[in-house]
Design an enzyme around this catalytic site. Structure first.
Site, short mmCIF file in Angstrom:
data_model
loop_
_atom_site.label_atom_id
_atom_site.label_comp_id
_atom_site.label_asym_id
_atom_site.label_seq_id
_atom_site.Cartn_x
_atom_site.Cartn_y
_atom_site.Cartn_z
N HIS A 112 -8.12 1.17 -3.96
CA HIS A 112 -9.00 1.23 -3.02
C HIS A 112 -9.95 2.26 -2.97
O HIS A 112 -8.91 3.02 -2.13
CB HIS A 112 -8.28 0.13 -2.21
CG HIS A 112 -9.40 0.34 -0.61
ND1 HIS A 112 -9.28 -0.18 0.85
CD2 HIS A 112 -10.81 0.47 0.18
CE1 HIS A 112 -9.47 0.61 1.74
NE2 HIS A 112 -11.02 0.36 0.78
N HIS B 88 -1.68 -1.17 -4.05
CA HIS B 88 -2.36 -1.33 -3.72
C HIS B 88 -2.64 0.57 -3.32
O HIS B 88 -1.58 1.03 -3.14
CB HIS B 88 -2.41 -1.42 -2.22
CG HIS B 88 -3.86 -1.28 -1.54
ND1 HIS B 88 -5.03 -2.51 -1.81
CD2 HIS B 88 -4.15 -0.89 -0.44
CE1 HIS B 88 -5.89 -1.91 -1.37
NE2 HIS B 88 -5.42 -0.79 -0.34
N ASP C 211 -6.28 -6.50 5.23
CA ASP C 211 -5.46 -5.07 4.44
C ASP C 211 -5.47 -4.25 5.52
O ASP C 211 -7.32 -3.98 5.95
CB ASP C 211 -6.87 -4.05 3.34
CG ASP C 211 -6.16 -2.85 3.56
OD1 ASP C 211 -6.56 -1.94 2.30
OD2 ASP C 211 -5.32 -2.48 3.57
N GLY D 57 0.81 -2.22 3.86
CA GLY D 57 2.10 -0.81 4.00
C GLY D 57 3.36 -0.32 4.91
O GLY D 57 4.33 -1.15 4.40
N MET E 141 -8.66 8.19 -0.12
CA MET E 141 -9.41 9.00 1.01
C MET E 141 -9.62 10.04 0.72
O MET E 141 -9.51 10.62 0.15
CB MET E 141 -8.64 8.26 1.85
CG MET E 141 -8.41 7.38 2.35
SD MET E 141 -7.17 7.25 4.29
CE MET E 141 -6.49 5.56 3.86
N MET F 89 -11.40 -5.58 5.81
CA MET F 89 -11.04 -4.67 5.90
C MET F 89 -10.23 -5.56 7.57
O MET F 89 -11.06 -6.14 8.26
CB MET F 89 -11.11 -3.48 6.31
CG MET F 89 -11.90 -2.21 4.75
SD MET F 89 -10.29 -2.19 4.07
CE MET F 89 -9.36 -1.07 5.62
N SER G 17 0.84 -1.13 -0.09
CA SER G 17 -0.29 0.03 0.38
C SER G 17 1.18 1.10 0.16
O SER G 17 1.60 1.37 1.32
CB SER G 17 -0.90 -0.13 1.32
OG SER G 17 -1.62 1.43 1.72
N MET H 68 -12.10 4.68 -0.73
CA MET H 68 -12.69 4.70 0.20
C MET H 68 -13.68 6.26 0.47
O MET H 68 -12.79 6.99 0.92
CB MET H 68 -11.47 4.87 1.57
CG MET H 68 -11.08 3.55 2.11
SD MET H 68 -9.59 3.35 2.80
CE MET H 68 -8.46 3.28 1.23
N ASP I 208 -3.93 4.15 -2.24
CA ASP I 208 -5.37 3.82 -1.65
C ASP I 208 -6.23 5.19 -0.92
O ASP I 208 -5.18 6.50 -0.68
CB ASP I 208 -5.14 3.58 0.50
CG ASP I 208 -4.82 2.08 1.06
OD1 ASP I 208 -3.98 2.17 0.84
OD2 ASP I 208 -6.05 1.49 0.75
C1 DX5 Z 1 -6.06 1.31 5.38
C2 DX5 Z 1 -5.62 0.74 4.16
C3 DX5 Z 1 -4.76 0.42 4.39
C4 DX5 Z 1 -3.82 0.72 5.15
C5 DX5 Z 1 -3.13 -0.40 5.37
O1 DX5 Z 1 -7.53 2.47 5.67
O2 DX5 Z 1 -7.02 0.71 3.36
O3 DX5 Z 1 -4.47 -0.78 2.94
O4 DX5 Z 1 -2.81 1.64 4.40
O5 DX5 Z 1 -1.49 -0.05 6.09
P1 DX5 Z 1 -1.06 -0.22 7.05
O6 DX5 Z 1 -0.61 -2.16 6.18
O7 DX5 Z 1 -0.07 0.31 7.57
O8 DX5 Z 1 -1.41 -1.27 8.40
ZN ZN Z 2 -6.43 -0.33 1.40
#
Ligand code: DX5
Ligand code: ZN
Length: 219
Positions: free
Chosen positions: A67, A34, A178, A200, A38, A140, A9, A69, A36
């Site tokens: 992804h 990946h 994730d 990530g 937001m 998640m 990520s 969000m 993310d």
């Molecule tokens: C959180 C994201 C995840 C996050 C994972 O909202 O969807 O993809 O970046 O991060 P780590 O691996 O650091 O928990």
């Molecule tokens: Zn994610």
């Protein structure tokens, strides 16, 4: 046993050198990237948009696993398709404010793989009407919005239910996890049926990306 895929990520990457980080995880053996997204409404954080996905697209041939969000994902799907997404995953919660079945069809009609995801607080039951309309389920294992949170082992029940569903189907869906994924929680997730690991912090904060990716796969 399906091949275990690792999807770093980039939320946890060094954004001052994003192009280099993407090339580095690709040469370290990552399978997907990946991304993310937001919007500060669906989740309490703002990350990046199609423009950054376009930058990542130019750096790697790896599939981009986007992804969303965000609210109104349907409105933004075309822009992420144009930016170079290979799969687009949307949230099932009503707070995501889109027609889930329509958006999944929209993603597939655009030539992308369609993913569906749910927050830890959301019941698996909400997914049932859509399981035959998706290519991937993202479970998640943290509440979305931030990297670096702790893995919620209780979410393995959902991974197990998805693996059970797969057993009744010829066309299997990918099961992705994730949030808080490191070699230990990756092992638990794989044991319960996950085959795609988003990570990530555990990758981008490590000294050796290739070793971390191998450790996540359990190689
Ligand atoms: C959180 C994201 C995840 C996050 C994972 O909202 O969807 O993809 O970046 O991060 P780590 O691996 O650091 O928990
Ligand atoms: Zn994610």
């Amino acid at each position: 046993m399906p091949k275990i895929l690792v999807a770093p990520s980039i939320l946890a990457a060094d954004f001052s050198n994003l192009a280099g980080e993407v090339r580095k995880v690709e040469s370290a053996g990552a399978d997907w990237v990946h991304c993310d997204i937001m919007d500060g409404h669906f989740v309490d954080n703002i990350s990046f948009g199609p423009m950054v996905v376009e930058v990542v697209r130019k750096q790697t041939k790896l599939p981009l696993d986007v992804h969303l969000m965000i609210e109104h994902a349907d409105h933004y799907v075309p822009r992420f398709v144009d930016a170079g997404a290979n799969s687009i995953t949307v949230h099932v919660e009503p707070e995501a404010r889109h027609d889930v079945a329509k958006t999944l069809q929209q993603i597939r009609d655009a030539g992308c793989r369609a993913g569906l995801t749910l927050n830890p607080a959301t019941s698996f039951d909400l997914l049932e009407p859509f399981l035959d309309k998706i290519d991937m389920l993202l479970v998640m294992t943290v509440h979305p919005g931030f990297g670096g949170q702790s893995f919620r082992a209780g979410q393995m029940e959902k991974v197990k239910r998805a693996a059970e569903w797969n057993k009744t189907r010829d066309r299997k869906i990918d099961i992705e996890v994730d949030g808080g994924i490191n070699p230990e929680t990756a092992r638990v997730s794989i044991q319960n049926g996950a085959n795609v690991l988003v990570a990530g912090t555990s990758i981008f904060r490590s000294r050796d990306y290739a070793k971390t990716i191998r450790d996540l796969r359990g190689d």
